[in-house]
Design a protein around this motif. Structure first.
Motif, mmCIF file in Angstrom:
data_model
loop_
_atom_site.group_PDB
_atom_site.id
_atom_site.type_symbol
_atom_site.label_atom_id
_atom_site.label_comp_id
_atom_site.label_asym_id
_atom_site.label_seq_id
_atom_site.Cartn_x
_atom_site.Cartn_y
_atom_site.Cartn_z
ATOM 1 N N GLU A 149 -1.223 2.143 -9.414
ATOM 2 C CA GLU A 149 -1.217 3.354 -8.597
ATOM 3 C C GLU A 149 0.010 3.346 -7.670
ATOM 4 O OE1 GLU A 149 -3.218 5.746 -9.136
ATOM 5 O OE2 GLU A 149 -2.669 7.044 -7.453
ATOM 6 N N ILE A 150 0.157 2.285 -6.930
ATOM 7 C CA ILE A 150 1.296 2.180 -6.007
ATOM 8 C C ILE A 150 2.618 2.106 -6.791
ATOM 9 C CG2 ILE A 150 2.416 0.591 -4.366
ATOM 10 C CD1 ILE A 150 0.201 2.390 -3.146
ATOM 11 N N ALA A 186 -3.357 -0.090 -3.163
ATOM 12 C CA ALA A 186 -3.507 1.369 -3.215
ATOM 13 C C ALA A 186 -4.823 1.817 -2.598
ATOM 14 C CB ALA A 186 -3.438 1.848 -4.671
ATOM 15 N N SER A 191 0.812 -1.226 0.000
ATOM 16 C CA SER A 191 0.000 0.000 0.000
ATOM 17 C C SER A 191 0.843 1.273 0.000
ATOM 18 C CB SER A 191 -0.915 0.020 1.226
ATOM 19 O OG SER A 191 -1.908 -0.963 1.105
#
Lengths: 387, 179
Positions: A185-186, A295, A155
């Motif tokens: 995203e991450i 994420a 995360s």
């Protein structure tokens, strides 16, 4: 045993300030965790993993090869693993699909390897540059036949770095492929990452077999291993085989014992493999909980905090290990709750898994299209459920 | 504090956001930097976001921005609506003409001739982004100038460190004159 050139490399690396993409953090984590060999094929949003390893892994005494495609990439790392090397490949959805058959081969042949999947929006080429969490069930069931699998969902960029140690260690301890289930995203945010002092790094290693011992069965759930070049004659096959590695594809008992053992070696060690993070509201009276991962866990936790700031009790659980599924933890978490909300960037893949183990209503807060959930979207879903 | 840079590939948009982000990290802040760009290596729309906070950051792709730095007209037109009320708009006036009808009411607008200044003073319009970076930082005190200098020096190509730092300092001078 950590190679000298690796130590020298890490010594000049660790104390600097690192402001890294999740992908880059993952690549550095792999170098730290002892990755000796990387083979891959570029694909957005995973390319930066290969890019960084191409530049850095040779300096640390490792080898990085760009293969002709993803089939060759996973084939190369499986082969390299049988020389005793710690191995990894990295890809995204379309490439992950191509790797599925050989993931099964690695499971069946008990070959330690790490497969990084930086998930993007699919199916097919989908939204190539946009993030998603649509490969969660593919990570679980993408390869055919009965099997267990391990997958981890970071995360933060820091966790992309940290979890590589778990991935490589667990692959070696359980002689199995491990999936680092990142998302675009991450992989593509940049955050500060703290690295470890190299002398404090500990690594697990594969259990060595004694000469003459069976490499594919025996009294233990995870048999010891010998590698090519270590003096043993080794027969590695994806077909059903006897403890000594020789094929037997017709005796029901042989297949039953083999596949059940492969399943049990992960399932019965769930306690050692599964990691979750929980934050139970201080009032202890929550009727509502939120479970998320990757994420999406970031805005999900932000929404939980926002609701608490309004005086609402909301519990939170983050899955770090996605597979094997944290069924006991979810059952426990759900015990006094009326509702669990599950935000994820897919059409509810984990929410259905949660429903199997939670004795309360599970509400999927799904979102697709390439834009992550905002805090407000999840906050609104919490408020809606409370009404 | 959420800062968004927009322009086209080749203007150093992503680099600007990287430099601002890492400078804030050096100052001990929590930072998330995010970027998006087209598949073209130059010329496509390009964005860089920087979130700077004293607290943990939960929203990785924020919907509203405190600051928008626009270096192309289409980028400005598309993204100015996401500025928060009382937000700050900084444009390169050689490249962007702000439109009172488009900009949300209440925002503060600063038009600076960064590209012209960069090309007149340094003979290199490529350092316009550094002029803007210095200008913005002087205006809003986001990071220490010391961190900014340090990060610029380690982030730009060898041989151009001095030029880039000078351009950033020029931006600070300009902001002081304006205020």
């Amino acid at each position: 045993m950590i190679d000298k050139s690796r130590i020298q490399y890490l010594e000049q690396l660790w104390s600097r300030t690192h402001f890294l993409l999740g992908d880059e953090a993952c690549a550095y984590g792999a170098i730290y965790a002892g990755c000796d060999f990387f083979a891959g094929y570029p694909i957005t949003p995973a390319s930066e993993v290969a890019e960084l390893l191409a530049a850095e892994l040779p300096k640390a005494g490792g080898l990085c090869v760009q293969m002709e495609d993803e089939l060759a990439s996973i084939g190369a790392i499986i082969g390299a693993s049988w020389t005793g090397a710690r191995v990894m490949t990295a890809t995204s959805g379309p490439g992950f699909s191509l790797m599925q058959e050989n993931i099964g081969y690695a499971i069946m042949t008990e070959t330690p390897c790490v497969i990084v999947d930086v998930q993007r929006s699919g199916p097919s080429t989908g939204q190539a540059t946009k993030p998603a969490q649509g490969d969660v069930m593919q990570a679980r069931w993408g390869t055919h036949g009965d099997h267990e699998i391990m997958a981890f969902a970071p995360s933060s960029a820091q966790e992309c770095f940290d979890l590589m140690f778990d991935c490589f260690d667990l692959a070696d301890i359980y002689r199995t492929p491990v999936i680092m289930l990142m998302d675009g995203e991450i992989g593509h945010i940049r955050e500060s990452v703290t690295m470890l002092e190299p002398s404090t790094v500990k690594r697990a290693s594969r259990k060595k077999a004694e000469p003459g011992e069976d490499l594919f069965g025996g009294p233990e759930l995870v048999p010891g291993v010998m590698h090519y070049g270590e003096g043993a004659s080794i027969h590695v096959t994806g077909s059903t085989h006897l403890p000594n590695g020789m094929r037997d594809v017709t005796t029901p008992r042989v297949h039953d014992e083999l596949v059940r053992r492969l399943y049990r070696k992960i399932d019965e060690n769930r306690e050692k493999i599964i990691r979750v993070e929980t934050d139970i509201s201080t009032g202890g009276n929550a009727r509502i909980g939120v479970i998320s991962y990757g994420a999406t866990a970031r805005p999900a936790y932000g929404a939980v905090k926002a609701a608490r700031a309004e005086g609402r009790d909301v519990d939170f659980l983050r899955l770090i290990t996605v597979w094997p599924f944290a069924r006991e933890q979810v059952t426990d978490f759900a015990r006094n709750l009326d509702f669990i909300l599950v935000p994820e960037m897919n059409l509810g893949q984990i929410s259905r898994e949660i429903q199997r183990f939670a004795d309360c209503e599970v509400i999927s807060v799904s979102k697709i299209g390439g834009v992550p959930h905002s805090i407000d979207e999840i906050y609104q879903a919490i408020m809606e459920a409370m009404r | 504090m959420i800062v968004r840079f927009v322009g086209f590939g080749g203007q150093g948009i992503v680099l600007s956001s990287y430099i601002l982000g890492l400078s804030a990290v050096l100052d001990g802040k929590r930072v998330v930097q995010n970027q998006s760009y087209g598949s073209e290596s130059r010329g496509g729309e390009c964005r860089g976001d920087v979130i700077i906070s004293d607290q943990e950051i939960y929203e990785l792709e924020p919907t509203g921005h405190d600051v928008l730095v626009a270096m192309t007209q289409p980028g400005y037109e598309k993204l100015v609506v996401s500025l928060k009320p009382e937000g700050t708009l900084i444009v390169d006036s050689d490249l962007v003409i702000p439109d009172a009808g488009l900009s949300p009411p209440g925002i503060r607008t600063y038009s600076i001739r960064a590209t012209e200044l960069a090309s007149k003073k340094f003979g290199r319009k490529i350092v316009a982004n550094m002029v803007i970076l210095g200008y913005m930082n002087s205006l809003l005190s986001l990071v220490t100038v010391e961190s900014l200098e340090k990060v610029i020096s380690q982030s730009v190509p060898d041989g151009t460190q001095e030029l880039n730092v000078k351009a950033m300092l020029e931006g600070i001078q300009l902001a002081m004159k304006d205020s």
